[in-house]
Scaffold this active site. Structure first.
Site, PDB file in Angstrom:
ATOM      1  N   PRO A 236       0.704  -1.089  -0.054  1.00  0.00           N
ATOM      2  CA  PRO A 236      -0.092  -0.083  -0.040  1.00  0.00           C
ATOM      3  C   PRO A 236       0.815   1.222   0.030  1.00  0.00           C
ATOM      4  CG  PRO A 236      -0.117  -0.866   2.087  1.00  0.00           C
ATOM      5  CD  PRO A 236       0.729  -1.877   1.147  1.00  0.00           C
ATOM      6  N   ASP A 407       5.856   2.458   2.276  1.00  0.00           N
ATOM      7  CA  ASP A 407       4.915   1.662   2.750  1.00  0.00           C
ATOM      8  C   ASP A 407       4.102   1.785   3.731  1.00  0.00           C
ATOM      9  OD1 ASP A 407       3.807  -1.087   3.118  1.00  0.00           O
ATOM     10  OD2 ASP A 407       5.880  -2.070   2.913  1.00  0.00           O
ATOM     11  N   HIS A 408       2.693   1.997   3.690  1.00  0.00           N
ATOM     12  CA  HIS A 408       1.743   1.968   4.828  1.00  0.00           C
ATOM     13  C   HIS A 408       1.716   1.016   5.773  1.00  0.00           C
ATOM     14  CE1 HIS A 408      -0.440   4.877   6.868  1.00  0.00           C
ATOM     15  NE2 HIS A 408      -1.117   5.517   5.786  1.00  0.00           N
ATOM     16  N   ARG A 409       2.240  -0.094   5.651  1.00  0.00           N
ATOM     17  CA  ARG A 409       2.160  -1.304   6.343  1.00  0.00           C
ATOM     18  C   ARG A 409       3.226  -1.196   7.449  1.00  0.00           C
ATOM     19  NH1 ARG A 409       3.452  -6.352   2.515  1.00  0.00           N
ATOM     20  NH2 ARG A 409       5.115  -4.721   2.160  1.00  0.00           N
TER      21      ARG A 409
END
Length: 435
Positions: A236, A407-409
């Site tokens: 994401p 990376d939104h994780r």
């Protein structure tokens, strides 16, 4: 006892690779760490260093052959030993019983004539996937066997154009094309008989036309396409953009280049500022793993390098501890060897972050796709002169736009914004880059 050397997994997710060239010959003495071969993968050509010492007894794979990871490629032993002294080579179970290709344990695959050139020997032939009533043993690469299975091609009677009649890819491709032609003609006839579609459609496959030439995909291009699709669909992304004033940075660069013998580039200073920002915001130096988040202790930065028909990202490790001149030397060395195919395996693995600079092409701003397993990539645009307001007064300044893909994780917006602010601060106060 002699040792069987196997094709290494030189890149993550690599299942097959080719020996581009051997760096040693039969009878040569080698030591651990000595270059053994240049291995071509989908994404790069890397130098493979020997993991054992001894005398090269046999080269089991010809230059240019594509083989599976883990397949035997050479035999190394002590002077006086023979290939028969090598430990047995385990054979992987075939996908189906008919595809098995019996090979004797550590069987010599090449003759060695007086001129020292390795050539396929008559006893190094595995059975043809096509079988055939004769049961004769035939020599071909794993790629040929796979293509024959996938396209149901009978290789019985095929005369190989490789050394000593070896069946190579160019011998199989015409058979595949010939087999596909009737099916394609039938599909064309069906399309001609069918009513014309009322809306435009995108063909499932492309072919050459009078005004277009079909350029087949290289293994590198296919891998890049696969990895980028995986990144955009599984990681994401979110994006943050900042504008940096770089007048002081450019002045520092001029002073460094005037005082030193090694020229420093703007990109060298940018990469050093990236590492400095990780020192300021260590919680941003993380990557995603299935078991948890990896907190990295050093700033290992990958540098995007454009090569013919592709892109590689060699990694500079411990950037935070390097001087700017040493960093510049390492980046220049990696970039040069990336273009000439001289990268080593460890130099294209790992890292937590990438830098992609298109400023030298005049690109003002762009967004880059994250290169897994990295958690971010910084896209750097061109420096340009523009009007800026300082203390209510208008003046001319030099600005540079950068975009962080995160990376939104792993990175939340606040952490990513904090890191980007730390990077901008380093760029706009460049003496902190040297600290």
């Amino acid at each position: 006892m002699a040792t069987t050397v196997r094709m290494p997994e030189v890149l993550a997710n690599t299942t097959e690779a080719a020996i581009q060239s051997w760096s040693v010959g039969v009878g040569e003495q080698i030591d651990v760490g000595q270059p053994l071969a240049e291995i071509e993968t989908d994404k790069a050509v890397v130098e493979y260093a020997a993991e054992v010492s001894g005398t090269v007894l046999e080269l089991l794979v010809a230059e240019g052959d594509l083989v599976d990871v883990g397949a035997p490629i050479a035999v190394v032993g002590e002077p006086g030993e023979t290939v028969a002294d090598a430990a047995p080579v385990p054979q992987a179970a075939p996908a189906d019983p008919e595809s098995a290709a019996p090979v004797a344990d550590a069987e010599p695959a090449f003759d060695h004539s007086d001129d020292g050139v390795s050539r396929p020997g008559p006893d190094a032939r595995g059975s043809d996937d096509g079988g055939g009533a004769t049961g004769a043993r035939r020599f071909m690469s794993p790629l040929v066997r796979r293509l024959a299975r996938e396209h149901d091609i009978d290789l019985e009677g095929v005369t190989g154009s490789g050394p000593d009649g070896r069946i190579v890819r160019r011998d199989v491709e015409p058979l595949i094309e010939a087999k596909a032609a009737p099916a394609e003609a039938a599909r064309s006839g069906d399309r001609a008989a069918a009513p014309a579609p009322t809306t435009p459609t995108t063909p499932a496959s492309a072919s050459a036309t009078a005004d277009a030439e079909l350029v087949p995909h290289t293994r590198m291009r296919r891998t890049i396409a696969r990895r980028l699709v995986e990144s955009k669909t599984q990681v994401p992304h979110f994006y943050l953009t900042a504008e940096c004033r770089v007048d002081r940075l450019l002045e520092l660069r001029r002073e460094l280049n005037a005082a030193g013998t090694l020229k420093v580039s703007v990109n060298d200073l940018v990469v050093k500022a990236v590492a400095g920002a990780f020192v300021d915001v260590p919680e941003a130096n993380r990557t995603w793993a299935d078991e948890g988040v990896l907190q990295h202790r050093t700033a290992d930065i990958a540098i995007a390098v454009a090569i013919d028909d592709g892109l590689v990202t060699p990694v500079v490790r411990g950037v935070e501890s390097l001087s700017v001149s040493e960093l510049g030397r390492r980046i220049a060395d990696l970039a040069e060897r990336a273009r000439t195919g001289g990268l080593r395996q460890h130099e294209i693995e790992g890292g937590s972050f990438s830098v992609s600079n298109l400023g030298m092409y005049g690109t003002r701003e762009f967004s880059a796709i994250i290169n897994p397993p990295h958690a971010g990539i910084l896209a750097v645009g061109a420096a340009r002169q523009a009007p800026v307001v300082v203390d209510g007064a208008l003046e001319v300044g030099t600005l540079m736009n950068v975009t962080l893909s995160a990376d939104h994780r792993v990175l939340d917006g606040a952490v990513a914004a904090k890191w980007l602010a730390a990077f901008v601060a380093r760029i706009e106060h460049p003496l902190t880059i040297l600290a």
